[in-house]
Design a protein around this motif. Structure first.
Motif, short mmCIF file in Angstrom:
data_model
loop_
_atom_site.label_atom_id
_atom_site.label_comp_id
_atom_site.label_asym_id
_atom_site.label_seq_id
_atom_site.Cartn_x
_atom_site.Cartn_y
_atom_site.Cartn_z
N PHE A 1 -36.85 -23.50 -13.62
CA PHE A 1 -36.67 -22.62 -14.76
C PHE A 1 -35.43 -23.06 -15.53
O PHE A 1 -34.90 -24.15 -15.31
N ASP A 2 -34.97 -22.21 -16.47
CA ASP A 2 -33.85 -22.59 -17.32
C ASP A 2 -32.49 -22.28 -16.72
O ASP A 2 -31.46 -22.51 -17.36
N GLY A 3 -32.47 -21.74 -15.52
CA GLY A 3 -31.21 -21.46 -14.84
C GLY A 3 -30.55 -20.16 -15.23
O GLY A 3 -29.45 -19.87 -14.75
N GLN A 4 -31.21 -19.36 -16.06
CA GLN A 4 -30.62 -18.11 -16.54
C GLN A 4 -31.11 -16.93 -15.70
O GLN A 4 -32.22 -16.46 -15.88
N ASP A 5 -30.28 -16.48 -14.77
CA ASP A 5 -30.60 -15.31 -13.96
C ASP A 5 -29.29 -14.74 -13.42
O ASP A 5 -28.73 -15.27 -12.45
N VAL B 1 -26.82 -19.45 -8.90
CA VAL B 1 -27.70 -20.50 -9.43
C VAL B 1 -26.95 -21.82 -9.47
O VAL B 1 -25.84 -21.90 -9.99
N LEU B 2 -27.55 -22.86 -8.90
CA LEU B 2 -26.95 -24.20 -8.89
C LEU B 2 -28.00 -25.22 -9.32
O LEU B 2 -29.06 -25.32 -8.71
N LEU B 3 -27.70 -25.97 -10.37
CA LEU B 3 -28.63 -27.00 -10.84
C LEU B 3 -28.67 -28.17 -9.87
O LEU B 3 -27.65 -28.77 -9.55
N LEU B 4 -29.87 -28.49 -9.40
CA LEU B 4 -30.05 -29.65 -8.54
C LEU B 4 -30.47 -30.87 -9.36
O LEU B 4 -29.84 -31.92 -9.30
#
Length: 296
Positions: free
Chosen positions: A146-150, A155-158
């Motif tokens: 998803f866009d990482g917005q929660d 939340v950590l971008l892999l």
């Protein structure tokens, strides 16, 4: 076991037999001596026999108490052993969820490295695109596309998502595409949950309406497999076709890429700390993703 068996009273009785007094048993159970005495009387009423002779300083076990304790001790020890076994298992267990295509490609390719590094890790993997409800305590962590917005999750971008067009070598040979305009003869393989074809085509100066034919799929895996079988062109993430590219099952048809604004994110609960095993898995996963990103 009978439904009315007073388990709490039996636990108090066992503690008194071990320690010799209600006061010491209360310390062991983190309750008051009065609460222990109340439970002992409850057990005596339930059994219908006196278990202790009460003196000023201690409780003296009766013959009934000694006989009863000897009979229930093996069961209590077995319960303790079962508790310890389960607790050790839970300490090494990691429950996670991730999208099916990601689980079967990027993650599956790296799983032998994980299991060889942490042989005692007990992984429970659910391959699902559904959002995880961490309040249910079913999962420790999840990977979401998803866009990482929660704001409700950590939340950590892999891995950022950047899609390209792929096909089998045989389909490339048939298509003989010298430039992107030659794509109008091709069949587009569309994944409805990752519908990026219109944006990619617009980026290279084409439109979806100008394409000859297309096939639609609900799952990325199915669309990628159709591309392997020379059914058309698939627009997907390089993370999902790493092995296919290495084994020449698929080739990248054009150099053009589209940043989707989405990515594969590691998400965890803000309210519940990770277990030691889950932290191990998280650290390994982020290191593996960073290595992948560096290679890319």
């Amino acid at each position: 076991m009978r439904s009315d068996t007073p388990l709490k009273a039996i636990a108090c009785f066992d503690a008194v037999m071990q320690t010799g007094s209600a006061a010491l048993a209360a310390q062991q159970l983190f309750v008051t001596p009065g609460a222990v005495s109340q439970q002992i009387r409850k057990l005596e009423d339930w059994l219908g026999v006196p278990l202790f002779v009460r003196t000023v300083r201690k409780l003296q076990p009766t013959e009934y108490a000694t006989l009863y304790w000897e009979q229930i001790k093996p069961a209590l020890q077995q319960i303790d052993q079962a508790n310890a076994t389960l607790q050790r298992r839970l300490e090494s267990q990691v429950r996670l969820s991730m999208p099916p295509a990601f689980a079967n490609t990027w993650f599956a390719r790296r799983m032998p490295l994980l299991t060889s590094r942490y042989p005692g890790l007990n992984i429970h993997l659910s391959a699902s695109a559904d959002n995880v409800d961490f309040n249910s305590h079913t999962y420790d962590l999840a990977i979401r596309y998803f866009d990482g917005q929660d704001g409700n999750l950590n939340v950590l971008l892999l891995l950022p998502d950047e899609v390209s067009v792929y096909c089998s070598p045989a389909y490339r040979e048939w298509l003989q595409a010298v430039n992107v305009e030659d794509m109008t003869r091709a069949t587009l393989l569309i994944t409805t949950s990752h519908a990026n074809w219109s944006r990619w085509l617009a980026q290279v100066g084409l439109s979806f309406d100008g394409m000859t034919s297309h096939l639609r799929f609900d799952q990325s895996e199915t669309a990628i497999d159709a591309a392997r079988r020379s059914q058309g062109l698939v627009l997907t993430s390089p993370w999902l076709v790493e092995e296919d590219l290495n084994e020449n099952n698929l080739v990248q048809l054009f150099p053009h890429k589209l940043r989707t604004g989405r990515g594969y994110y590691l998400v965890t609960s803000k309210d519940r700390p990770l277990t030691a095993a889950a932290r191990q898995f998280r650290d390994w996963l982020t290191a593996a993703a960073n290595c992948t990103d560096d290679e890319g």
